[in-house]
Design an enzyme around this catalytic site. Sequence first.
Site, mmCIF file in Angstrom:
data_model
loop_
_atom_site.group_PDB
_atom_site.id
_atom_site.type_symbol
_atom_site.label_atom_id
_atom_site.label_comp_id
_atom_site.label_asym_id
_atom_site.label_seq_id
_atom_site.Cartn_x
_atom_site.Cartn_y
_atom_site.Cartn_z
ATOM 1 N N ALA A 188 0.850 -1.186 0.000
ATOM 2 C CA ALA A 188 0.000 0.000 0.000
ATOM 3 C C ALA A 188 0.887 1.238 0.000
ATOM 4 O O ALA A 188 2.115 1.143 -0.011
ATOM 5 C CB ALA A 188 -0.932 -0.015 1.210
ATOM 6 N N GLN B 22 4.076 -1.772 3.451
ATOM 7 C CA GLN B 22 3.875 -3.038 2.773
ATOM 8 C C GLN B 22 4.098 -4.171 3.758
ATOM 9 O O GLN B 22 4.750 -3.989 4.789
ATOM 10 C CB GLN B 22 4.759 -3.170 1.534
ATOM 11 C CG GLN B 22 6.232 -3.028 1.734
ATOM 12 C CD GLN B 22 6.950 -2.898 0.382
ATOM 13 O OE1 GLN B 22 6.663 -2.000 -0.412
ATOM 14 N NE2 GLN B 22 7.895 -3.801 0.134
ATOM 15 N N VAL B 23 3.520 -5.331 3.435
ATOM 16 C CA VAL B 23 3.509 -6.460 4.358
ATOM 17 C C VAL B 23 4.304 -7.610 3.764
ATOM 18 O O VAL B 23 4.089 -7.989 2.605
ATOM 19 C CB VAL B 23 2.064 -6.911 4.657
ATOM 20 C CG1 VAL B 23 2.066 -8.075 5.647
ATOM 21 C CG2 VAL B 23 1.244 -5.751 5.201
ATOM 22 N N ASP C 115 -13.213 0.544 9.896
ATOM 23 C CA ASP C 115 -13.299 0.201 8.470
ATOM 24 C C ASP C 115 -13.480 -1.304 8.290
ATOM 25 O O ASP C 115 -12.613 -1.981 7.750
ATOM 26 C CB ASP C 115 -12.027 0.672 7.756
ATOM 27 C CG ASP C 115 -12.184 0.659 6.237
ATOM 28 O OD1 ASP C 115 -13.335 0.647 5.762
ATOM 29 O OD2 ASP C 115 -11.157 0.664 5.537
#
Length: 552
Positions: A131, A135-136, A285
């Site tokens: 993103a 980041q993952v 969200d």
Amino acid sequence: MDIHTLSRLNRFRAIVVTLIKYGFGDIIARLDLPEKLGPFYPRKQPKEGTGTYTRIRLALQELGPTFIKLGQLLSLRTDLVPMDMAEELSKLQDEVPAEEFSEISKQIERALGRQLSEVFSEFEEKPMAAASLAQVHGAVLRGSGELVAIKIQRPGIRQMIRNDLRIMESLAQRAHERVEALQLYNLPRVVEEIKRLLTQELDFSREGRNIRLAQSNFAGDTALYLPRVHNDISTPRMLVLERIEGTKLRDALTSWPLEVRRDLARKWLRATLKQILDDGFFHADPHPGNFFILSKGKYSLLDWGMVGRLTPETRIKLVDLLGGVVLKDSQLVLDLLLEFTEYRSDIDMDGLHREIMDILDDYHSVPLKEINMGRLLTALTEMLRNHQMQLTMDLSVMIKAIVTSEGSARMLDPDLNVISEAAPYIRRLARQKYSPQMILRTVRSSFRNLWRMQQSLPIQINHIMDKLQRDELTIGFEHKRLEGLRRTLNQVANRLTLALVTAAMIIGSSMIITTGVKPFIFGYPALGLVGYLISGLFGCWLIVDILRKNKY
């Protein structure tokens, strides 16, 4: 930061050019930005068939993470923006190309203070998700062999967001002062909210605390499973979580039996209602992308970077509001909505009351079990927007969370009875309202306020009387939003002065030409020709300046 200082930043120029690119040149022109941004503001026409809301989304998408978050925040504020615009902005995705692993590994090692190999026996160079903020990556902890997910911030993202927020604050204030149509959205306040939320979201240690708090609130719940946070190696820039593997919601619609999906729908909706009405701490969200089904009857909710909070008093008022809807008490609904919102003094109360009655009539024409809570809340927020009434941020996020959760739960079970699922929580809060503890708390608060008032009031009165006796009492007035008027008056005065000087030079040069004063150039007096030339340059500059600012 002053707008003229910002205008020297390349990023500022890039933002202005992008807005013009997507057809918002008229707004840019009305902001009266510094001349050094360019000689002209082009008015590019958008592609045929591209709506305004789509162009807003595309512009925010292109401008990057800070503006994407602005759009995502506005998508939650259906009391501020039209529903169609909110739906369009909800499509904003902040997925971007992954950062080079060499840069990410340096970022992780800086956060750890150690080499990667000292902490992880395996590390996946290809990210699981990327993103705009982080980041993952997947990894295996050395020693325990546990699978973990590492959420790491992109290098330089904090400074970029800090610069963008400065620019956004200046543009929002300028737009609020100069573009009347945008004043409804109160852009300066929205930017303040995005600044607060982004500051929190960039602190990954806060997200870890949010997960631990949610785990505590759901300690007795066997259905919701939240990943374990590895506090010993997590930092404000890096979050290390237990890796969760599961089925996404859309995949479950075809791969899971109807009975299992109905059970999950009820559990998910109950979890949302518990967070909002019981805990006052909720996931802001809960869209389907954050919902993972682990096994039959168990699920997980990810990404706790943004959460909402409601005070006990607000939760009790929410129950009263729902009670007013069920009992068709339009006056109670009106009174509570006025407590929940900010509104103008000239609001049409009678018109607002009639609209509430119309909404309640629509929802009382169907059986109670068929009431769609999301549509009801959406209708109420649309009504508030039409009357320019603004909810607090947490209440707006709460409504969006309920609407999203109910919509996703109905994907699993279209026949879900929302009112039936909400009834136990409503009854529990209603009893809490009249509990001895709540009554005692209210009485204590009232006495505390009275005690403070009786101590401070005599002092304040004596202070005012003393000033009156010495004829020192003054009343201050503050003029706001006059900067644009002052600048416009200065521009008018400067242009008028230049026009008079130019006209005087033309008249003087004409007189010199007729007298025949030497020396001559091409048979004409040189001084007169020079005067014509200078006055011509002044006149051309004045015309260009007017055209450049589109003030014609």
